[in-house]
Write an enzyme that holds these catalytic residues in place. Structure first.
Site, mmCIF file in Angstrom:
data_model
loop_
_atom_site.group_PDB
_atom_site.id
_atom_site.type_symbol
_atom_site.label_atom_id
_atom_site.label_comp_id
_atom_site.label_asym_id
_atom_site.label_seq_id
_atom_site.Cartn_x
_atom_site.Cartn_y
_atom_site.Cartn_z
ATOM 1 N N ARG A 56 0.839 -1.191 0.000
ATOM 2 C CA ARG A 56 0.000 0.000 0.000
ATOM 3 C C ARG A 56 0.883 1.253 0.000
ATOM 4 O O ARG A 56 2.028 1.212 0.460
ATOM 5 C CB ARG A 56 -0.906 0.012 1.227
ATOM 6 N N LYS A 78 -1.563 -2.947 8.308
ATOM 7 C CA LYS A 78 -2.679 -2.608 9.187
ATOM 8 C C LYS A 78 -2.576 -3.377 10.492
ATOM 9 O O LYS A 78 -2.180 -4.537 10.514
ATOM 10 C CB LYS A 78 -4.001 -2.928 8.488
ATOM 11 N N HIS A 146 -3.248 2.644 -5.770
ATOM 12 C CA HIS A 146 -3.775 1.335 -5.378
ATOM 13 C C HIS A 146 -3.936 0.410 -6.583
ATOM 14 O O HIS A 146 -4.031 -0.807 -6.423
ATOM 15 C CB HIS A 146 -5.117 1.503 -4.663
ATOM 16 N N ARG A 149 -1.242 -2.158 -6.691
ATOM 17 C CA ARG A 149 -1.517 -3.295 -5.798
ATOM 18 C C ARG A 149 -2.472 -4.277 -6.477
ATOM 19 O O ARG A 149 -2.259 -5.489 -6.438
ATOM 20 C CB ARG A 149 -2.110 -2.768 -4.494
ATOM 21 N N HIS A 172 -3.564 -9.722 3.887
ATOM 22 C CA HIS A 172 -4.999 -9.893 4.108
ATOM 23 C C HIS A 172 -5.270 -10.937 5.187
ATOM 24 O O HIS A 172 -4.784 -12.065 5.104
ATOM 25 C CB HIS A 172 -5.697 -10.333 2.815
ATOM 26 N N TYR A 181 -9.630 -10.304 -6.502
ATOM 27 C CA TYR A 181 -8.715 -10.269 -7.634
ATOM 28 C C TYR A 181 -8.898 -11.465 -8.554
ATOM 29 O O TYR A 181 -8.237 -11.556 -9.592
ATOM 30 C CB TYR A 181 -7.261 -10.228 -7.133
#
Length: 219
Positions: A56, A78, A146, A149, A172, A181
């Site tokens: 990111r 995150k 983004h 990504r 994730h 995706y």
């Protein structure tokens, strides 16, 4: 979200409970990389990093010099969770070239970060976005960070990498976040099915129930 002059906000649309994924074509990706390389070694390193690791933009902003080790980068994502990502040779070379000309951080809070401004300050999120915007406009490619990504993840899945591994690389927790995706265009579907031999040497494939694979009785 910061909106620059004459820039329309980027919106993510939901369709049938899934996010619409916007990726770059190979041609668009190459145009962006070429333009970034033309602008400078720092810009080249940024774009190669985004497309080559799928991190990111906020993660790239916070990368420190110590996070780059040989063919790996250690990214804090995150929830402050760290993950390890393989660094392709082209990306490593781009970063090495940039480090030769990198402006050292002027203060103790700036010196440890990988990307710095021309006056030795840690690059901010908005500064990164301005660079991406400039490269996008000069290359003639409509681009949001983004999308790099999205492109990274899609390319890995198309090459056959398991969705479980892609999820780990992207950071994730929920596999459903990665499954967005697993999209395919009509052209992709036609190309893939064109490589499959449904019939070989004109012979019909007959199952034990006496019907061929298309469900018809053999003549």
């Amino acid at each position: 979200m910061v909106i620059y002059k004459n820039e329309k906000p980027l919106k993510y649309f939901k369709e049938y409970e899934t996010y619409t994924v916007k990726t770059c074509t190979e041609e668009e990706k190459n145009k962006l990389l070429m333009e970034a390389s033309r602008e400078g070694v720092r810009e080249r390193a940024i774009f190669y990093l985004l497309f080559g690791t799928g991190i990111r933009l906020g993660e790239a902003v916070n990368l420190k010099l110590k996070d780059v080790k040989n063919d790996r980068i250690f990214v804090t994502g995150k929830g402050q969770k760290e993950r390890e990502i393989y660094l392709p040779k082209e990306v490593k070379n781009a970063i090495d070239d940039y480090l030769i000309e990198r402006v050292p951080g002027k203060t103790s809070s700036d010196k440890d970060y990988l990307f710095t401004t021309k006056i030795g300050k840690k690059m901010s999120y908005n500064y990164f976005r301005k660079i991406c915007k400039r490269v996008s406009m000069n290359s003639g490619v409509k681009f949001h960070p983004h999308m790099a990504r999205h492109t990274y993840a899609t390319e890995l899945l198309k090459k056959g990498l398991s969705v479980f591994y892609v999820a780990r690389l992207l950071g994730h927790e929920d596999l459903s976040s990665t499954q967005i995706y697993l999209h395919a265009s009509q052209e992709d579907a036609i190309y893939e099915v064109s490589k499959i031999k449904l019939f070989e040497n004109g012979q019909k494939h007959v199952d034990l129930d006496g019907k061929d694979r298309l469900g018809f009785e053999p003549k």
